[in-house]
Write an enzyme that holds these catalytic residues in place. Structure first.
Site, PDB file in Angstrom:
ATOM      1  N   GLN A 144      -3.835  49.663 -58.097  1.00 11.92           N
ATOM      2  CA  GLN A 144      -5.207  50.067 -57.516  1.00 11.92           C
ATOM      3  C   GLN A 144      -5.016  51.619 -57.036  1.00 11.92           C
ATOM      4  O   GLN A 144      -3.939  52.099 -56.478  1.00 11.92           O
ATOM      5  CB  GLN A 144      -5.126  49.294 -55.966  1.00 11.92           C
ATOM      6  CG  GLN A 144      -6.229  49.317 -55.302  1.00 11.92           C
ATOM      7  CD  GLN A 144      -7.295  49.096 -55.646  1.00 11.92           C
ATOM      8  OE1 GLN A 144      -7.593  47.964 -56.495  1.00 11.92           O
ATOM      9  NE2 GLN A 144      -8.675  50.004 -55.776  1.00 11.92           N
ATOM     10  N   ASP A 152      -7.680  47.860 -66.918  1.00 13.45           N
ATOM     11  CA  ASP A 152      -8.286  48.759 -66.251  1.00 13.45           C
ATOM     12  C   ASP A 152      -8.984  49.817 -67.162  1.00 13.45           C
ATOM     13  O   ASP A 152     -10.000  50.403 -66.832  1.00 13.45           O
ATOM     14  CB  ASP A 152      -7.719  49.500 -65.007  1.00 13.45           C
ATOM     15  CG  ASP A 152      -7.966  49.333 -63.864  1.00 13.45           C
ATOM     16  OD1 ASP A 152      -9.174  48.638 -63.570  1.00 13.45           O
ATOM     17  OD2 ASP A 152      -7.219  49.618 -62.853  1.00 13.45           O
ATOM     18  N   LYS A 161      -9.715  40.811 -55.679  1.00 14.31           N
ATOM     19  CA  LYS A 161      -9.225  40.631 -57.266  1.00 14.31           C
ATOM     20  C   LYS A 161      -8.364  39.550 -57.082  1.00 14.31           C
ATOM     21  O   LYS A 161      -8.467  38.895 -58.234  1.00 14.31           O
ATOM     22  CB  LYS A 161      -8.544  42.211 -57.544  1.00 14.31           C
ATOM     23  CG  LYS A 161      -9.551  43.158 -57.966  1.00 14.31           C
ATOM     24  CD  LYS A 161      -9.089  44.346 -58.073  1.00 14.31           C
ATOM     25  CE  LYS A 161     -10.165  45.454 -58.176  1.00 14.31           C
ATOM     26  NZ  LYS A 161      -9.528  46.785 -58.182  1.00 14.31           N
TER      27      LYS A 161
END
Ligand code: NAD
Length: 302
Positions: free
Chosen positions: A99, A122, A55
């Site tokens: 994460q 997200d 990422k």
């Protein structure tokens, strides 16, 4: 025997990423604004470390400002919340990604709900989930994996799925449920299946569109598939295989590529399908968050 078309997620992602690079340059030139993405990782789960590295690398290649906060597995929930608070008020950061999974002593909900909805790239905040569920995808940050799956489906079938039947296998909050909302919004007739569904194969056999998000290697086989269906394989399973006496790890999806390819019209491979699209959708969400924070519209262009 005809073989299904292989949907090349890697190529689609590369194309999308080129657009993001151009738009990022324009944003910087015209508005002096650089999209900023902060990635927070707690602990040392090896798969998470690989995802986070990818990422960060992709964010940099898109021309973004990118920061990574690596916290020890023993970090307290309060300390993670404090960091999120700081990132929420940092004007150089437009997207915050924590994460998952987090260590067991940290409440995942408390963390994902602490991220400001405007920086929730997200799409896990309840505000964004609510917008998506009510069909307001224009205002929502949509979770990256289903958003990427939807682009691949649209590339094949167009944006109006009226009259088509879709079966989603898996009901997680990050893949299955948002995927169902997106398909529903595109007018598909949607069935969400899960571990308690009886005769799953018979349900899947009705589908023009199948999205498998389970986490069981090669579970979906050719005899489950309606001829001509489009099959999107979200699963990432690590199988130990022996090649020339050496043990290696092989990435495999939830779909048995070989047998399904003989029946379906189109199928995504693993690797090289949903995975690359997921990362690039994160970049698209971050660019959009930067534009919105600057008072520009969420769309590309000016
Ligand atoms: P999850 O474990 O949260 O959910 C799995 C779902 O599968 C559950 O809803 C469960 O009910 C269902 N399920 C389990 N066993 C089943 C069975 N025998 N029959 C039918 N349904 C069953 O997982 P998740 O986070 O949704 O991820 C699913 C898979 O997708 C995993 O392999 C994960 O690694 C992968 N994934 C890939 C990406 C990507 O970018 N490619 C992103 C997210 C997740």
């Amino acid at each position: 025997m005809t073989q299904a078309q292989r949907i090349d997620g890697k190529a689609m992602a590369a194309e999308l990423s080129t657009k993001i690079v151009t738009e990022t340059e324009t944003l910087l030139r015209k508005h002096g604004l650089k999209p900023g993405l902060a990635v927070v990782i707690v602990g040392d789960d090896p798969a998470s470390q690989v995802y986070v590295r990818n990422k960060k690398r992709t964010a940099e290649s898109c021309g973004f400002y990118s920061v990574q906060h690596t916290l020890a597995a023993s970090t307290s929930q309060d300390d993670v919340l404090k960091l999120i608070d700081e990132l929420n008020s940092d004007i150089s950061i437009h997207g915050i990604l924590v994460q998952l999974p987090l260590p067991a002593h940290i409440d995942e909900q408390a963390i994902t709900q602490a991220v400001s909805p405007g920086k929730d790239v997200d799409g896990f905040h309840l505000v964004n989930i609510g917008k998506l569920t009510t069909g307001d995808t224009a205002a929502a940050f949509v979770p990256c994996t289903p958003a990427g799956c939807m682009l691949m489906i649209e590339a094949h079938l167009g944006s109006d799925l009226s009259g088509l039947s879709a079966v989603v296998i898996g009901r997680s909050n990050i893949v299955g449920k948002p995927m169902a909302s997106l398909l529903l919004r595109a007018n598909a007739t949607v069935t969400v299946t899960h571990s308690r569904t009886s005769d799953l194969a018979a349900v899947v056999r009705q589908a023009d569109i199948v999205v498998a998000a389970v986490g069981r290697a090669k579970m979906v086989t050719g005899d489950w598939i309606k001829p001509g269906a489009i099959v999107i394989d979200v699963g990432i399973n690590r199988l130990e295989i022996t090649v020339d006496g050496e043990t290696k790890t092989q990435l495999t999806g939830d779909v048995d590529f070989e047998s399904v390819s003989a029946v379906a019209a189109a199928i995504t491979p693993v690797p090289g399908g949903v995975g690359p699209m997921t990362i690039v959708m994160l970049m698209a969400n971050t660019l959009r968050a930067a534009r919105l924070a600057a008072g520009l519209d969420g769309q590309s262009g000016n």
